[in-house]
Design a protein around this motif. Structure first.
Motif, PDB file in Angstrom:
ATOM      1  N   SER A  60       0.855  -1.000   0.052  1.00 20.86           N
ATOM      2  CA  SER A  60      -0.115  -0.305  -0.231  1.00 20.86           C
ATOM      3  C   SER A  60       1.235   1.448  -0.452  1.00 20.86           C
ATOM      4  CB  SER A  60      -1.182  -0.107   0.812  1.00 20.86           C
ATOM      5  OG  SER A  60      -0.209  -0.009   2.065  1.00 20.86           O
ATOM      6  N   ASP A  61       2.506   1.270   1.296  1.00 20.57           N
ATOM      7  CA  ASP A  61       3.065   2.168   0.779  1.00 20.57           C
ATOM      8  C   ASP A  61       3.841   2.540  -0.870  1.00 20.57           C
ATOM      9  OD1 ASP A  61       2.540   2.861   3.218  1.00 20.57           O
ATOM     10  OD2 ASP A  61       4.042   1.527   4.034  1.00 20.57           O
ATOM     11  N   LYS A  64       0.552   4.483  -3.108  1.00 18.81           N
ATOM     12  CA  LYS A  64       1.105   5.802  -2.527  1.00 18.81           C
ATOM     13  C   LYS A  64       1.766   5.989  -3.666  1.00 18.81           C
ATOM     14  CE  LYS A  64      -1.160   4.892   2.057  1.00 18.81           C
ATOM     15  NZ  LYS A  64      -0.782   5.034   3.280  1.00 18.81           N
ATOM     16  N   GLY A  68       1.226   8.822  -5.715  1.00 23.58           N
ATOM     17  CA  GLY A  68       1.485  10.546  -5.806  1.00 23.58           C
ATOM     18  C   GLY A  68       2.567  11.694  -6.134  1.00 23.58           C
TER      19      GLY A  68
END
Length: 334
Positions: A60-61, A64, A68
């Motif tokens: 999930s990081d 992101k 991002g």
């Protein structure tokens, strides 16, 4: 003329060597080994792309980071592409390196007596790599499959490597969804380690999901894939060459190429974990359409939002670049 010629040569080299940042959802995990190994073997450079790997706590990081804008590509689990499609965010996988997810639901050695089945996880603290990661998705699916409300179990982010092993050994959590080498490390110390669910082999994966279920892949936003076809093709070729290398070398030879920091001090346990994991790696990098359908079916069963989203799962993956690599490499991309 000579300085001008040198400048032109440097310019051509810079143009040939495109730069791509890949966010990895936990480099210590053997599920991501093909991405790390591709760098160690120099396959990215040979394919004409300069790659920077950014190691993050969980899938999930890594996702992101791409959404991002701090990374271009995710080396993570395909299921995120399906999950995000329900939120109208278009992601596309372009080369698959894990045929099976390799996720293992394990009981903490300190809680073996009280947790004998998945039903016993009601009200317990269960570790995942990071909330919203594939480990979290798998936990929620297994809880619901066994008649439990996923909201009734506390989810704790513990990473995938040494931090997850420590949390299990110290009893900070009651159970965890883990991957190798962490699972084999625990088994090396605790011979009676209780495993509630295992997806490291074809047989176990079929038992859990009812069919094949793709794990790790390279993916990005559909817009990035379409606008960077040269880079996508180069990354695909690098991963395919790495998969070929893996399946033509011994586990000992593979381990020797991996960074010391990822192998760790106990090489025997790492080697044992690697031997367990090698069958998980893809032979040809292709997405099995039935496997992609299975991911959608699993998410639809555990998430009303996804069930209602009318997702066209065929848009979340492509075999175009794998097939092109097979033609240009003069092989079947194995």
């Amino acid at each position: 003329m000579a300085p001008l010629f040198a400048l032109l040569m440097l310019s051509d080299m810079a143009a040939a060597q495109s730069k791509v940042t890949i966010a990895v959802g936990g480099g210590a995990c053997l599920c991501y080994l093909p991405t790390v190994l591709a760098r160690e073997l120099g396959e990215f450079d040979r394919a004409g792309v300069s790659v920077e790997l950014v190691d993050l706590k969980g899938g999930s990081d890594a996702l992101k980071a791409v959404l991002g804008g701090s990374a271009d590509v995710v080396s993570g689990y395909f299921d995120h592409c399906v999950n995000l499609a329900a939120k109208k965010q278009e992601l596309q996988s372009f080369v698959v390196y894990d045929r099976y997810p390799g996720l293992v639901l394990v009981v903490s050695p300190k809680h073996t007596d009280e947790i004998k089945s998945i039903k016993d996880l009601a009200g317990k603290k269960v570790g995942v790599s990071a909330p919203g990661s594939s480990t979290d998705f798998f936990l929620k699916f297994m809880l619901k499959k066994n008649g439990l409300d996923p909201a009734g179990t506390s989810v704790i982010g513990v990473g995938l490597g040494a931090t997850a092993v420590a949390a299990m050994q110290q009893g900070q959590i009651d159970a965890a969804v883990m991957l190798d080498p962490a699972v084999t490390v625990l088994q090396g110390t605790y011979k009676d380690l209780r495993i509630l669910s295992d997806t490291r082999t074809a047989h176990d994966t079929q038992a859990v999901f009812g069919g094949d279920y793709p794990g790790g892949a390279l993916y990005s936003t559909t817009a990035w894939v379409k606008s960077h076809e040269k880079e996508v093709q180069a990354l695909t070729v690098a991963i395919l060459n790495t998969l070929t290398w893996i399946h033509s070398h011994t586990p000992e030879e593979i381990m020797a190429k991996m960074p010391e920091g990822l192998v760790g001090k106990d090489k025997a346990l790492y080697l044992a974990a690697l031997k367990n994991t090698i069958p998980m790696y893809s032979l040809d990098g292709r997405m099995d359409p039935k496997g992609a359908d299975a991911v959608l079916a699993v998410f639809s069963e555990s998430s009303p939002e996804i069930a209602k989203a009318n997702i066209d799962v065929t848009k979340t993956w492509t075999n175009k670049y794998v097939e092109q690599a097979g033609r240009t490499m003069g092989t079947n991309a194995k």
